[in-house]
Design an enzyme around this catalytic site. Sequence first.
Site, PDB file in Angstrom:
ATOM      1  CG  ASP A 121      -1.399   8.352   1.856  1.00  0.00           C
ATOM      2  OD1 ASP A 121      -0.888   8.829   2.872  1.00  0.00           O
ATOM      3  OD2 ASP A 121      -1.732   9.022   0.866  1.00  0.00           O
TER       4      ASP A 121
ATOM      5  CG  ASP B 176      -1.600   1.249   1.489  1.00  0.00           C
ATOM      6  OD1 ASP B 176      -2.340   1.667   0.581  1.00  0.00           O
ATOM      7  OD2 ASP B 176      -1.412   1.865   2.567  1.00  0.00           O
TER       8      ASP B 176
HETATM    9 MG   LIG Z   1      -2.704   3.205   3.489  1.00  0.00          MG
END
Ligand SMILES: [Mg+2]
Length: 258
Positions: A12, A10
């Site tokens: 962010d 992932d």
């Molecule tokens: Mg995230």
Amino acid sequence: MIRYPLYIFDLDGTLYRGDEAIPNAVDTVKALEASGSQIRYLTNNSGHTREFFRDKLRRMGFPAEAEEVESSARGTAKYLLANGLKTIFVIGEPGLVETLRLFGLSVVNADGEGVVSPDGLDSEAVVVGICRQFTYELMRSAMERIRTGQLFVATNADSTYPMEGGRLIPGAGSIIAGIRTCSETEPFVVGKPNPYLVSLIVQEAGLSPAEVLVVGDRADTDLASGEAAGCPTHLVLSGVTQTPSEGQSFSADLSGLL
Ligand SMILES: [Mg+2]
């Protein structure tokens, strides 16, 4: 920790916050790649092309290639093509329109710059993502099309989107909720927590789910999509989820993967 042939990260809260890499993230990704593992960068954000994310990651020092970036925009394009749908009405950002066009899809309601409008020719499906130009007229046009039976595809259902300094703005899920209400139709959601994007990466890499580690900062989206796809998962405490569930592999940051 054991090494996996492929890692799905992932973005962010896992690799960066805003425009700053999270401590140990760059060195860990580089070390995993140097030891022969493949890397994929996976984001629910539909508003930009893969080149945008590659450039952002590179500015922070990640060794990212465009081919390693997957997004809900790209997953949406693949889903539409797999279902034989070519002419699309879009509520979204220019980056989503550009991504769909790169896959050979025809967007019936966007200009040359990728800016969407309520008017357009007949379509076969309606795609909805984050759209900061969202209007009542766009909602009305999407509703009419969905009510005639066109497939309703949502890029991702995130209720909010994090900005700098802890600020939040409405996410794609907020717009989708409006269109779901007036069309009285449930969308197919491409993004996490749906396993669609993770499964797509696993398949395209020619691996089995057990060979792919899904790494993220949110249990309810990143880890949920990995689990649903049959992959092992790892939580980092550098983002949203601060309390790992029992038995969950986790570490403070990415250095826990080495
Ligand atoms: Mg995230």
